[in-house]
Every structure is written in structure tokens, then in C-alpha cells.
Design a protein around this motif. Sequence first.
Motif, mmCIF file in Angstrom:
data_model
loop_
_atom_site.group_PDB
_atom_site.id
_atom_site.type_symbol
_atom_site.label_atom_id
_atom_site.label_comp_id
_atom_site.label_asym_id
_atom_site.label_seq_id
_atom_site.Cartn_x
_atom_site.Cartn_y
_atom_site.Cartn_z
ATOM 1 N N UNK A 165 -12.544 16.823 9.719
ATOM 2 C CA UNK A 165 -12.801 18.499 9.717
ATOM 3 C C UNK A 165 -11.635 19.628 9.504
ATOM 4 N N UNK A 166 -10.618 18.971 10.335
ATOM 5 C CA UNK A 166 -8.856 19.685 9.544
ATOM 6 C C UNK A 166 -8.475 19.806 8.722
ATOM 7 N N UNK A 167 -8.696 19.709 8.007
ATOM 8 C CA UNK A 167 -8.695 20.243 6.860
ATOM 9 C C UNK A 167 -7.180 18.582 6.334
ATOM 10 N N UNK A 168 -7.385 17.569 6.294
ATOM 11 C CA UNK A 168 -6.344 16.719 6.291
ATOM 12 C C UNK A 168 -6.865 15.554 5.353
ATOM 13 N N UNK A 169 -6.710 15.033 4.292
ATOM 14 C CA UNK A 169 -7.053 13.680 3.457
ATOM 15 C C UNK A 169 -5.966 12.505 3.528
ATOM 16 N N UNK A 170 -6.145 11.744 3.576
ATOM 17 C CA UNK A 170 -5.657 10.136 4.286
ATOM 18 C C UNK A 170 -6.064 9.214 3.194
ATOM 19 N N UNK B 284 0.850 -1.258 0.270
ATOM 20 C CA UNK B 284 -0.109 0.255 0.421
ATOM 21 C C UNK B 284 1.008 1.626 -0.328
ATOM 22 N N UNK B 285 0.460 2.342 -0.191
ATOM 23 C CA UNK B 285 0.965 3.418 -0.579
ATOM 24 C C UNK B 285 -0.315 4.333 0.660
ATOM 25 N N UNK B 286 0.788 5.169 1.334
ATOM 26 C CA UNK B 286 -0.578 5.893 2.074
ATOM 27 C C UNK B 286 0.145 7.431 2.159
ATOM 28 N N UNK B 287 -1.053 8.471 1.932
ATOM 29 C CA UNK B 287 -0.264 9.540 1.397
ATOM 30 C C UNK B 287 -1.428 10.704 2.202
ATOM 31 N N UNK B 288 -0.290 11.458 2.789
ATOM 32 C CA UNK B 288 -1.691 12.814 3.793
ATOM 33 C C UNK B 288 -1.380 13.996 3.513
ATOM 34 N N UNK B 289 -2.175 14.694 3.074
ATOM 35 C CA UNK B 289 -2.448 15.770 2.194
ATOM 36 C C UNK B 289 -3.139 16.951 3.030
ATOM 37 N N UNK B 290 -2.343 18.049 3.505
ATOM 38 C CA UNK B 290 -3.743 19.385 3.839
ATOM 39 C C UNK B 290 -3.041 20.553 3.099
#
Length: 213
Positions: free
Chosen positions: A174-179, A46-52
Motif C-alpha cells: 500500500x506504500x506503492x512498492x512493487x517487489x 532469481x532476480x529481485x526488482x523493487x520499484x516505486x
Amino acid sequence: MKNSILALCAMILAISVSAQYDPKALQSLDAMSKKYKAIPAFEASISYVLTNDVEKVNEEFKGKITVKGDKFRLALPEQEVINNGSTVWTYLPEAKEVNIDNYDPGSEDVNPSKIYDIYKKGFKYLYLQDKTEGGVLCEEIDLVPEKKDAQYFKIKMFINKKDKSIQSWTMFDKGGNKYKYTISKFNPNVKIDDSFFAFDLKKYPGVEVVDLR
């Protein structure tokens, strides 16, 4: 910053209003769930990407997940999470520390071993479109929690249109994070002993145990 927050609130409201119990989405989700329930155990890269976007965060990790029934073992570069269905171990190699806690099935945390069943309780679902994701033609489906105070306001799933496997899923908080989790190198033919889903202290000498139970 104020405009970004207002835009996020407007987006959450729009999603909540449009979400429903879409029969076309349900048909795809049921087919996907049936596929994974028929597999005794599997492994996947898997790849895991965290963006904000607001905080200018963009972090990517690659790892491996092993799933057997309610049990899973998720190995990422900076941590390893092991869940045997009743106990969760979070191992932090750099800190030489392992945290132990009881597994709470009612938690809002998304369990990777149950991602294919998550839509069945507490979510509305909406089929959006057929869309290519990672070079694969997928069905794009949004899951929206029924509770307004849920940790995540949306989970976006891309389901392979041909074989109903999960191509990726993204959780929006709700903090603008996308996982975002993307699956590759899926292996459904693995035989894994139950002992694999437990942290063996004997194999990790010098590791500090933090028992949170």
C-alpha cells in the motif's frame, strides 16, 4: 502526490471488487502447487526488482534460492536469509551482523518456500489472461487478500502455461512498492542436507549476533 495516492486507492478498491474465487485460476494454481510439492528440493537463480513509481525507486538484485520442504536459503548481494522452518537468520555481510528470530508461519511476509501454496488460505484469485512473460507464454493470475488491512493488496503470478512452473511473482504493497521475483535456471534435481538451512557461526568469525527471540 495527492493525485497519485487517490489513484492508488481507486486501484486497490477496483481490485478488491473484481477479485473472486475464479475456478479457472484455481485449476492453474492447483496444478502449479502439485508440481512443486512433488519436488523434494530445488535450486533456482532469481532476480529481485523493487520499484516505486512515486518515489522514483528502481533497484535490482540477482541471487539464488534453495528450497527443501518448509526450509529455504535466499542469497542476495546485500543479505542472506536462512529459514529452517522454526528459526530465521538474516545475515548482513557488510555490517558483519546476523539477526536471529523465530519463524512465524502466521506472518504476512511471503515465504519463498511456500509461494506455491500461498493462495490456499486468505486469498481470492482471478485469472486475467494468457500473456508472454520473459519470452514464455504464461497464465496471469492475481491473488488478492481477504483481509482489507493486509500488508500486500495484491500478488500477481505468472505461471508457465505449458509446464505450470512459476515464471515470476510480484507483490504490491500500500506504500506503492512493487517487489518482483523472477525465476531462472531452475534445478529440481538437488540433494541438500538439512544443515544447509542453518547459520553456522563457526564459518563467520567476528560476526555480531543480534538475537531477537
